[in-house]
Design a protein around this motif. Sequence first.
Motif, mmCIF file in Angstrom:
data_model
loop_
_atom_site.group_PDB
_atom_site.id
_atom_site.type_symbol
_atom_site.label_atom_id
_atom_site.label_comp_id
_atom_site.label_asym_id
_atom_site.label_seq_id
_atom_site.Cartn_x
_atom_site.Cartn_y
_atom_site.Cartn_z
ATOM 1 N N THR A 730 0.779 -1.215 -0.021
ATOM 2 C CA THR A 730 -0.055 -0.150 -0.033
ATOM 3 C C THR A 730 0.743 1.367 0.008
ATOM 4 O O THR A 730 0.474 2.378 -0.398
ATOM 5 C CB THR A 730 -1.071 0.146 1.322
ATOM 6 N N ASN A 732 3.465 1.703 -1.760
ATOM 7 C CA ASN A 732 4.068 1.911 -3.032
ATOM 8 C C ASN A 732 3.245 3.000 -3.807
ATOM 9 O O ASN A 732 1.968 3.000 -3.958
ATOM 10 C CB ASN A 732 3.974 0.573 -3.743
ATOM 11 N N TRP A 734 2.682 3.143 -7.095
ATOM 12 C CA TRP A 734 1.851 2.702 -7.981
ATOM 13 C C TRP A 734 0.376 2.059 -7.695
ATOM 14 O O TRP A 734 -0.443 2.067 -8.276
ATOM 15 C CB TRP A 734 2.468 1.796 -8.921
ATOM 16 N N PHE A 735 0.569 1.657 -6.285
ATOM 17 C CA PHE A 735 -0.668 1.280 -5.681
ATOM 18 C C PHE A 735 -1.821 2.342 -5.678
ATOM 19 O O PHE A 735 -3.081 2.167 -5.736
ATOM 20 C CB PHE A 735 -0.238 0.657 -4.451
ATOM 21 N N SER A 736 -1.370 3.629 -5.272
ATOM 22 C CA SER A 736 -2.252 4.751 -5.066
ATOM 23 C C SER A 736 -2.909 5.023 -6.473
ATOM 24 O O SER A 736 -4.000 5.510 -6.552
ATOM 25 C CB SER A 736 -1.422 6.097 -4.443
ATOM 26 N N LYS A 737 -2.044 4.997 -7.560
ATOM 27 C CA LYS A 737 -2.678 5.410 -8.763
ATOM 28 C C LYS A 737 -3.709 4.132 -9.064
ATOM 29 O O LYS A 737 -4.769 4.569 -9.659
ATOM 30 C CB LYS A 737 -1.268 5.323 -9.872
ATOM 31 N N LEU A 738 -3.199 3.178 -8.944
ATOM 32 C CA LEU A 738 -4.129 2.016 -9.384
ATOM 33 C C LEU A 738 -5.418 2.119 -8.258
ATOM 34 O O LEU A 738 -6.639 1.724 -8.632
ATOM 35 C CB LEU A 738 -3.482 0.318 -8.819
ATOM 36 N N TRP A 739 -5.376 2.525 -7.222
ATOM 37 C CA TRP A 739 -6.550 2.966 -6.351
ATOM 38 C C TRP A 739 -7.311 3.954 -6.548
ATOM 39 O O TRP A 739 -8.607 3.969 -6.709
ATOM 40 C CB TRP A 739 -5.996 3.151 -4.732
ATOM 41 N N ASN A 740 -6.633 5.079 -7.402
ATOM 42 C CA ASN A 740 -7.240 6.138 -7.749
ATOM 43 C C ASN A 740 -8.237 5.712 -8.937
ATOM 44 O O ASN A 740 -9.334 6.437 -9.335
ATOM 45 C CB ASN A 740 -6.578 7.344 -7.987
ATOM 46 N N ARG A 741 -7.820 4.971 -9.823
ATOM 47 C CA ARG A 741 -8.550 4.497 -10.895
ATOM 48 C C ARG A 741 -9.733 3.746 -10.831
ATOM 49 O O ARG A 741 -10.746 3.802 -11.539
ATOM 50 C CB ARG A 741 -7.682 3.487 -11.769
#
Length: 741
Positions: A730, A732, A734-741
């Motif tokens: 969590t 990382n 890229w995990f926040s970008k993936l979560w925002n999507r």
Amino acid sequence: MAACGGLRCGDGGRAAALSVRRFPALPLPWRRAGAARWRPGGRRSAPGARRSAMGVTGFGALLMLLLLLLLRAAPCPGDSVFQPSFIHMSGSRVNSFFLGNSSGVNFSIILNPRDAETGKLQLANCSGNRRAGDWKLDVTPGVNTSKVTVSLSRTLELCLPNATECCPSPLCMLETLQVVACRGSVMLAQLLIQAEIFANSSFAGNVSENATIIPNQAFKPLGSCPCDLTAGACDVRCCCDLECTPDLLQLFSESCFTGVFGGDVNPPFDQLCSSQSMEYTPEWFPFLCVQSSLDNTPFLGYFYHGSTSTPKVPSFKIPLQTSPGKPFTGYREGDPIITEEDEYFTVPQQSMAGQCVGNAPVAYLHNFDVKCLTSLESYKEGLPHDVRINSGTADFIQQNVVYRAITDRSKFITESENLLAAEVLCQNVTFAEHYKFTWKDGNIEQINVTVFLGSLCDGEILTQRFTVEFLSLNSTDGEDLFENPGYQVGKPVKAANLNASDPLGSLNIWQPAGRGLCASATYRPVLFGVDSYSGCILEVDINEDCSLLRGNVTEKLNALIRATHIGKRDNSSYSDVNDWVEIIRLDPFSSNVSTGGLRGICPDIPANLNIRIIFAKVGAVQGIPQQQILAVQISYSTVLWQFQCGIGCKNTLSILPITASVQFIEVPAQPPPPVTRYRRIYAEFDCNKNEVCWPQLLYPLTRFYTGEPYSQCLAKGLFLAFLVLLAAITSNPWFSKLWNR
């Protein structure tokens, strides 16, 4: 000191002169001044003749006076003495010994023999008794040594708070006592005692016998006051002792014991969050400290109850054959011989203290020859001769016993008292027993016993003799017993003098006899494997020269070692130098210290001889270890000799004990293998030898942690690892970008 000794005998001379003056010339009725004296012929003697007769009579009186003085001053004994002659006592009882014949000797005690004005000792007399004030004298007579006990007949104790009469007697005692030994009116010896006794705070009342309930120390401290060591009494400096009254606590209130021993049995430990009073507190302490109450503390002992096991008390029976079906594979050297009842086969032997032990087991292949003193009152029969012996193969053999009568009792009876013939009680007892064991390949083939019987009467001292000898079945004589070139325990150490024409040497220690003097002491050989300690007493004059004394002592010690080499094996040949090891001699320290003209003091006297023999087991012959001597070292220990003088200083001779000790040190036949690199590296991971233990880095997940079942620890560890992995994912970007999507 010499003058002191002369003064003592001079005192006896003055006493003799006083005794002569007790009988003055009596006035006879026929002696009148100026009158003539009747001669036997009936004629009167002339005045001139009378003066001549008076001159002859005066010379005879003077001669009689000198004779009486010699007879009176003759008994100036020097053999009777108290040992020690001066005692500083702090208890209620003290012991001393009177050395000498106590027959007809009267012992008395004198209280405060010092002069109040001058402080000097008063002249002792023989008119006292065995009680003086609160002191009592008890004497236990012996043959040449009597035990003298001086005891205080009252107690010194502190006063209790509720006592009606507080301290009726003083709380300390400082007195001087003198014990005198007299034979008639002649004083033999004196003992001076300086008593300095203080009050005792021990409890003298009744102690309650109620059972004490011991708490479970997993939840409550077992002892709330560890320094309370005396029941019903106040222990000094123990402020948590409930028996201490406020008055007693004031005496040591500023010097109380601290820590757990002083009563602080449940202190907060350093890892507790509430204990931040220490000087250095790291920054991470609030994050890693322990939130816990004081009830959960490591000082309480048990946290988890483990399994308990009852202790097994070893019995005296041999544990080699626990069941009838277990095979017996034979004896090895040193194994105890077993009887049919699975018990030790015993024969009286000497202990390390020199006393005889009646139930000592016989060791396989260990020969011995001992002598034991006994009397008719203390005589006890040994093991019966009908007991069968385990041969070593689970078979049992019977002893072949031959009984013989003693014809010459003088070789065994060492002391006899003069008793009336009608009062003498005699009994037929065993004078000697000789055992011969025939063995082969670890088994006992035959036992021959010869028993010598004789009559022992009351008042006689018997010297019993017991010998055990092991003979090989293949040997034809008693010389070659084991066919083993190595040494066997109990055999004499072979010595040689290879620098002389006669190579035969000896290595001995003393065998004291009589009074233990070196002049009458004999020698006995050093036995292999037997640590020994012996000595004798050397009489030294007060005017002895220190250099001559050192030379005399060194000469007597060197007389024990008349050899330059020691045999490596028991069969070492005198013609082969390789069969011998040279004796390493460390000469005694030569002192140049001057005594300043003082008599009776000599430093650095080599009074102790130390013999160290290093041996190893280099092999075995027929299952018997072959032991070989590797090195021999001889050294000396020095002492400070000082003339010991009692109160009387009656003689100018003192004693100097000189000793010799033998120590056998076993070493490996070969040096141990060197430590390899792998073993050195592996030692770094040993948790028992290092402070840092890498295998216990994740302690809750390892097998070392036993607080919880391993399955629960593993589940918690996996869950913790999942949380760490989840936190890493969590965090990382890229995990926040993936979560925002």
